[in-house]
Design an enzyme around this catalytic site. Sequence first.
Site, PDB file in Angstrom:
ATOM      1  N   SER A  33       1.058  -7.636  -0.302  1.00  0.00           N
ATOM      2  CA  SER A  33       0.373  -6.375  -0.004  1.00  0.00           C
ATOM      3  C   SER A  33       0.302  -5.434  -1.200  1.00  0.00           C
ATOM      4  O   SER A  33      -0.720  -4.785  -1.422  1.00  0.00           O
ATOM      5  CB  SER A  33       1.074  -5.665   1.163  1.00  0.00           C
ATOM      6  OG  SER A  33       1.164  -6.512   2.277  1.00  0.00           O
ATOM      7  N   HIS A  43       3.107  -0.760  -1.034  1.00  0.00           N
ATOM      8  CA  HIS A  43       1.665  -0.539  -0.991  1.00  0.00           C
ATOM      9  C   HIS A  43       1.258   0.557  -1.979  1.00  0.00           C
ATOM     10  O   HIS A  43       0.299   0.409  -2.745  1.00  0.00           O
ATOM     11  CB  HIS A  43       1.232  -0.135   0.412  1.00  0.00           C
ATOM     12  CG  HIS A  43       1.481  -1.190   1.447  1.00  0.00           C
ATOM     13  ND1 HIS A  43       1.339  -0.957   2.795  1.00  0.00           N
ATOM     14  CD2 HIS A  43       1.873  -2.484   1.327  1.00  0.00           C
ATOM     15  CE1 HIS A  43       1.616  -2.074   3.469  1.00  0.00           C
ATOM     16  NE2 HIS A  43       1.962  -3.011   2.594  1.00  0.00           N
TER      17      HIS A  43
END
Length: 522
Positions: free
Chosen positions: A206, A259
């Site tokens: 991610s 992230h």
Amino acid sequence: MENNYAAVASEKEDYQLLKILGEHAAYEPEAILAVIAEIEKRNITAPNLEQVKQEALQAHELREQQQNPAPTSFSDKLKDIRALFVPQQHYFVTPILINTNLVIFVLLALAGVHVLSPEGEDLIQVGANFGPYTLTGEQWRLFTSMFLHIGIIHLLVNMYALASIGGALEPLVGRRQFIVAYVLCGLAGSLASLWWDQQRISAGASGAIFGMFGMFMTMVLLERRMTWAEKKGMVYNLLGVIALNLVFGLQGGIDNAAHTGGLVLGIAYGAVLMLRSGRHFAQAYNLGGSIVTVALLLVAFVGLYLQIPTENARYLTMLDRFGERETAAMQVMKEMEVDASLINGGKYLPGLEQGIALWDENIKELIALQELPELGEEQAKEVEILLHYTQLRKTSYTMMRDDIRKSQPWMHERQRRLLWDIGNSVQQLNNLREGNAPQPHDSATDLALPEALEETTGFQPESHPLFVLDGKVLEGIGSDGIEGHITPDEIESVTVLKGEQALAKYGERARNGAVEIISKQE
């Protein structure tokens, strides 16, 4: 490549061809390709010829794709799906990354890792990012964690996102810049995760994928030949995807720090690429400039890594290793509780020697941990108690080993006092971890009698040993009922008989061992 502009280009003078090349943004891709072909035919030297050629080819291919209808049959759609996993000219790195993640996931599933909800210990074992290990010598986890996923849903969502962004971005920046950016964004995400929460088990692509979205959005915004009307649809779409996923990541169990770290690095790297290319998409970049950029970022990563506080990570790692050594060291005690006697005591000497060595390792590590300057007050207190406990255990094992070597009984008064002190340390540690006020026991008489007998003899209440008080057998009395016959401060001594010793003296009724209690005589 043949096109309708070839004849026109062949009639142009050299300076006219170079002028058209310099203003290539104002012409159709087919026209530019025809001009480039004529320049190459005449062997004219032109600046940025290869770069302009690649851009024109990309624009031409994009137009061809737009003019061709989308596949409608099932077989066509199946071919389109298969294409996601097959390396192609301008879609080469992305399918390799997708396939690598899929293969690793399948291999781990075959090795026994749960496909829906893998255990944290399994993820750590195969390379997940975990502060206590990553910050204490296993820095490689920053990279390996990028190729691990916490279940098949996590994997499929990430691979869909990677295929989407890779299919759009890789043809624009080329293979080299795409893979470099992907790895750098992944590392940035791993570092951000460590900064935010050292005790989180972090895994997944991610961080890298968020970085690619941020990179693409920045490059679109900075591209100078596209108008805002042409850009805004893509920009708003990218912003929406990023914002939605960040908001979704606010719920528990999602590593939003990774992230964000990947996203920030992707935005910065995209800006650097646009500045290097003169603010237009390009596949060819100066190799020296790329090396310098990557080197500077890696130096920054090392600096950030070294700034992360490691005291808590070292403390957690120590607790983990302490527990492993304690379990191994206590194995010999479990075996001795079953059938140890003066006759067979010698067979336990190797286990005691190993236990002494393990306790000694724990002592050295605890002493080193005490010297850390930023250890928290509660952590420092826990280390102090653990150190005292470990030193008592080592002394107990050493005394027991020496007694066995001399063929002497090892459960004597000094050994019992050590066991009292060990029980006291365990109680202090439990109080500290549970937030209870410390209640130290200075001697055996400070403990409740059932607990005191358990600590002294090593018998668990459910083992039901035979109790003998001043030579009188207490039939049917367990450790919970002994208080009706004697109180702790009335006890002079306690002797433990196990195995053959207990059976020889008291018969079958002492098959679970015997506890001989001598009361103080007035």
